[in-house]
Design a protein around this motif. Structure first.
Motif, short mmCIF file in Angstrom:
data_model
loop_
_atom_site.label_atom_id
_atom_site.label_comp_id
_atom_site.label_asym_id
_atom_site.label_seq_id
_atom_site.Cartn_x
_atom_site.Cartn_y
_atom_site.Cartn_z
N GLN A 199 17.00 -7.13 122.54
CA GLN A 199 17.04 -8.09 121.44
C GLN A 199 17.72 -7.48 120.21
N ALA A 200 17.46 -6.20 119.97
CA ALA A 200 18.09 -5.52 118.83
C ALA A 200 19.60 -5.45 119.02
N MET A 201 20.03 -5.22 120.26
CA MET A 201 21.47 -5.20 120.55
C MET A 201 22.08 -6.57 120.30
N VAL A 202 21.35 -7.62 120.75
CA VAL A 202 21.83 -8.99 120.58
C VAL A 202 22.02 -9.30 119.10
N GLU A 203 21.01 -8.97 118.29
CA GLU A 203 21.06 -9.26 116.86
C GLU A 203 22.13 -8.40 116.15
N ARG A 204 22.23 -7.16 116.59
CA ARG A 204 23.18 -6.25 115.93
C ARG A 204 24.63 -6.69 116.13
N PHE A 205 24.92 -7.20 117.34
CA PHE A 205 26.30 -7.59 117.64
C PHE A 205 26.54 -9.09 117.41
N GLY A 206 25.50 -9.79 116.87
CA GLY A 206 25.67 -11.18 116.46
C GLY A 206 26.00 -12.14 117.58
N LEU A 207 25.30 -12.02 118.73
CA LEU A 207 25.56 -12.92 119.86
C LEU A 207 24.98 -14.31 119.59
N GLU A 208 25.74 -15.35 119.90
CA GLU A 208 25.29 -16.72 119.67
C GLU A 208 25.38 -17.49 120.97
N LEU A 209 24.27 -17.61 121.67
CA LEU A 209 24.20 -18.35 122.92
C LEU A 209 22.97 -19.26 122.85
N THR A 210 23.11 -20.50 123.33
CA THR A 210 22.08 -21.53 123.05
C THR A 210 20.99 -21.64 124.10
N ILE A 211 21.20 -21.08 125.29
CA ILE A 211 20.17 -21.13 126.34
C ILE A 211 19.51 -19.75 126.39
N VAL A 212 18.21 -19.71 126.16
CA VAL A 212 17.51 -18.43 126.10
C VAL A 212 16.88 -18.09 127.45
N ASP A 213 17.06 -16.86 127.88
CA ASP A 213 16.41 -16.34 129.10
C ASP A 213 14.93 -16.15 128.78
N ALA A 214 14.11 -17.08 129.26
CA ALA A 214 12.67 -17.06 128.95
C ALA A 214 11.89 -16.12 129.86
N VAL A 257 28.39 -11.93 126.70
CA VAL A 257 29.22 -12.19 125.50
C VAL A 257 30.64 -12.59 125.89
N LEU A 258 31.20 -11.94 126.90
CA LEU A 258 32.61 -12.12 127.24
C LEU A 258 32.88 -13.22 128.25
N LEU A 259 31.86 -13.65 128.99
CA LEU A 259 32.07 -14.55 130.13
C LEU A 259 32.32 -15.99 129.69
N PRO A 260 33.48 -16.55 129.98
CA PRO A 260 33.75 -17.96 129.65
C PRO A 260 32.79 -18.88 130.42
N GLY A 261 32.26 -19.88 129.75
CA GLY A 261 31.38 -20.84 130.42
C GLY A 261 29.92 -20.45 130.42
N ASN A 262 29.61 -19.23 130.02
CA ASN A 262 28.21 -18.82 129.96
C ASN A 262 27.57 -19.26 128.65
N ARG A 263 26.34 -19.79 128.74
CA ARG A 263 25.60 -20.18 127.53
C ARG A 263 24.23 -19.51 127.49
N VAL A 264 23.96 -18.61 128.45
CA VAL A 264 22.64 -17.97 128.54
C VAL A 264 22.60 -16.68 127.73
N LEU A 265 21.58 -16.56 126.90
CA LEU A 265 21.34 -15.34 126.15
C LEU A 265 20.34 -14.48 126.93
N PRO A 266 20.78 -13.39 127.56
CA PRO A 266 19.87 -12.54 128.33
C PRO A 266 18.78 -11.95 127.44
N PHE A 267 17.56 -12.00 127.92
CA PHE A 267 16.47 -11.42 127.13
C PHE A 267 15.32 -10.99 128.03
N ALA A 268 14.39 -11.92 128.32
CA ALA A 268 13.12 -11.55 128.94
C ALA A 268 13.27 -10.95 130.34
#
Length: 422
Positions: A68-83, A324-335
């Protein structure tokens, strides 16, 4: 139906460290193990599973925040969260079809055993939720109870067959005699990961590179020790997350501890399984001559391997980069990032612990997993509505364990096809 759901949910809420000893004790009595030994085996397995859960909890508590710290640090914006899988598992068991699936899955397994269509007796009831998730998907998409059960049965049959096929690798590499892995997520990733890893091994140059924990240990001395590898990987993740020196050292030590302790917890669990496995082999051989019978177990057993664990930890930053780089991806990896070692469980032994081949293969698989998880999000979101609290800022949820799992995705597509036709 409500009563059955309540009973099933109550049993499952006890957790695998309670449910599994009961199952082991019951199996021991069925296979005529002396009651004293049956009690000891059941308790030993429960203690081993509890130890594994505690260590994996340590892994999750450190990998999740670092990611999560990496995500916030690099400013990733993806709308589907990995729950994560726990959220999807809870959503699965809340579906009316889920409670019915437990006896159905067990019945299918026993029928396949009786007709010699499988060698595996799947005692990992805790992970029946993967089959139930396929059933719930079919039910939600088509609103057909019948089709949902068909999906659950189809998933169960595939799990049994894959468990049989991969059992020799599991037993040979991990030293888990008489055991096969029946966890749906490990199998789903193996269906793509194993052939891709095989193809990687045929690439000139890369195919001959021997990057196993033992080889690393020989070449790099103390820096090749599993716990030192864990410390290095954990420290690197913390640095990428922008942690201060204190948290970097704490995360590094936690990952080193996971790499050191987890194999010992698996060994404890296996001590409890050995009497059951021997008794089962003896009893079933009397009845079925020379037939092999495997006990289907959780992929957590494989995470005791330094190669599987190292592969999983290395895949965490790689997964974030791909997202971050994958076209068409909307999932934010997390849990589910801490669950990646499970996804490697059946890929690693087929490559005899070659970390390089396994990481390359899983990099390809994770790419497809992100697309599948994006596609699966509407159904998983609908499944979870009113059951779990959505992560902050999430418009939809998905995960890697189910949403990015090829097996589950296939049944999603089949269900959509059935729905469009009928």
């Amino acid at each position: 139906m409500d009563t059955l759901t309540t009973v099933v949910q109550g049993i499952l809420n006890m957790g695998s460290s309670v449910v599994l000893p009961i199952i082991i004790f019951t199996l021991a009595l069925i296979f005529r193990v002396p009651i004293r030994n049956a009690i000891t085996s059941g308790l030993t397995v429960g203690i081993g599973m509890l130890g594994i859960s505690l260590v994996l909890g340590l892994l999750s508590d450190n990998v999740g925040p670092a990611a999560q710290a990496m995500v916030e640090r690099f400013g990733l914006e993806l709308t589907i969260v990995d729950a994560g899988w726990p959220a999807v598992a809870a959503a699965t068991w809340a579906q009316p079809i889920a409670a019915v699936m437990i006896p159905v899955i067990l019945a299918v397994n026993l029928i396949m055993l009786a007709f010699n269509w499988t060698k595996t007796l799947n005692i990992d009831i805790w992970n029946y939720w993967h089959m139930s998730a396929a059933a719930a998907t079919g039910y939600i998409v088509t609103r057909s109870f019948f089709w949902g059960i068909v999906c659950g049965i189809g998933y169960t049959v595939i799990v049994q067959l894959v468990a049989d096929k991969t059992a020799p690798y599991v037993q040979d590499y991990y030293g888990l005699e008489g055991v096969s892995i029946t966890t749906g997520s490990a199998q789903g990733y193996a269906l793509l990961g194993i052939p891709i890893a095989w193809a990687v091994s045929k690439i000139p140059g890369i195919g001959k590179l021997d990057v196993e924990p033992e080889t690393i240990q020989k070449r790099f001395g103390i820096f090749g020790e599993p716990m030192i590898m864990g410390i290095i990987i954990g420290g690197a993740m913390a640095i990428l997350g922008g942690y201060d020196i204190t948290r970097i050292l704490q995360t590094a030590m936690a990952m080193g501890a996971v790499m050191f302790i987890l194999p010992r917890m698996v060994k404890i669990l296996m001590e409890g399984l050995i009497p059951i496995q021997e008794a089962a082999q003896a009893t079933l051989q009397k009845r079925y001559a020379d037939r092999e019978i495997f006990l289907g177990m959780d992929a957590a057993l494989a995470t005791g391997s330094p190669a599987a664990l190292s592969t999983g930890l290395l895949m965490v930053p790689i997964t974030l980069l791909i997202a971050v780089l994958l076209p068409g991806n909307r999932v934010l990896p997390f849990a589910d990032l801490a669950t990646i070692p499970f996804f490697a469980a059946l890929v690693v032994p087929t490559r005899k612990g070659n970390i390089l081949h396994s990481v390359i293969a899983l990099t390809v698989v994770i790419t497809f997993a992100l697309w599948m998880a994006t596609d699966y999000a509407p159904v998983l979101t609908k499944m979870a509505e009113g059951v779990i609290k959505f992560p902050k800022g999430a418009s939809q949820i998905s995960n890697f364990d189910t949403g990015g799992n090829l097996l589950n995705w296939i049944f999603l597509k089949l269900s959509e096809l059935v729905n469009s036709v009928f």
